[in-house]
Design a protein around this motif. Sequence first.
Motif, mmCIF file in Angstrom:
data_model
loop_
_atom_site.group_PDB
_atom_site.id
_atom_site.type_symbol
_atom_site.label_atom_id
_atom_site.label_comp_id
_atom_site.label_asym_id
_atom_site.label_seq_id
_atom_site.Cartn_x
_atom_site.Cartn_y
_atom_site.Cartn_z
ATOM 1 N N GLN A 8 52.846 -52.044 -16.869
ATOM 2 C CA GLN A 8 53.440 -52.228 -14.894
ATOM 3 C C GLN A 8 53.434 -50.529 -14.794
ATOM 4 N N VAL A 62 54.438 -47.970 -12.314
ATOM 5 C CA VAL A 62 54.838 -47.208 -11.015
ATOM 6 C C VAL A 62 54.895 -45.433 -11.018
ATOM 7 N N TYR A 81 46.961 -42.185 -8.607
ATOM 8 C CA TYR A 81 46.980 -42.996 -8.709
ATOM 9 C C TYR A 81 47.459 -42.731 -10.963
ATOM 10 N N TRP A 87 46.789 -49.771 -14.019
ATOM 11 C CA TRP A 87 47.494 -48.917 -12.702
ATOM 12 C C TRP A 87 48.275 -48.866 -12.096
ATOM 13 N N GLN A 134 50.379 -48.277 -7.875
ATOM 14 C CA GLN A 134 50.340 -48.901 -6.700
ATOM 15 C C GLN A 134 49.664 -47.234 -6.535
#
Length: 118
Positions: free
Chosen positions: A3, A5, A94, A108, A110
Amino acid sequence: QVQLVESGGGLVQAGGSLRLSCAASGSVFSINTMGWHRQAPGKQRELVAAITSHGSTNYADSVKGRFTISRDNANNTLYLRMNSLKPGDTAVYYCAATQWGDNRYRSWGQGTQVTVSS
C-alpha cells in the motif's frame, strides 16, 4: 500486497518548491524500484523519476536539475523534492513501486495534486 500513500501536494507559485512523500506499508520487503509518475489533464501518465533499492536514480529530461528523488528504506518512505516549479509541472503525482522479479509498476498510490500558478 503493498500500500502506498502520498502526501505533500498543494498549490505553489512558479519558482517555488514542494516535497512529496510516499509512505509504503504491507509487503514492503518485496519492493524493488520506486518511482514518481504524473498525469496532467488530457495527457498520458509519465514517469518523472525513479530510484532502485540500491539508490540508483533516473529522471525525465523535463525535471533534471530541478527534482530530486530519494528513499528512506528504514522508514519505507519515498520522497520527491521539487524545486523551481513551473506551471507545466501541474499534475496529479503518483507514487508507484515494482516488486522483485517484475519490472512493471504494480502498486500505486491514490495520487496527490500539485498545482503551480504563474
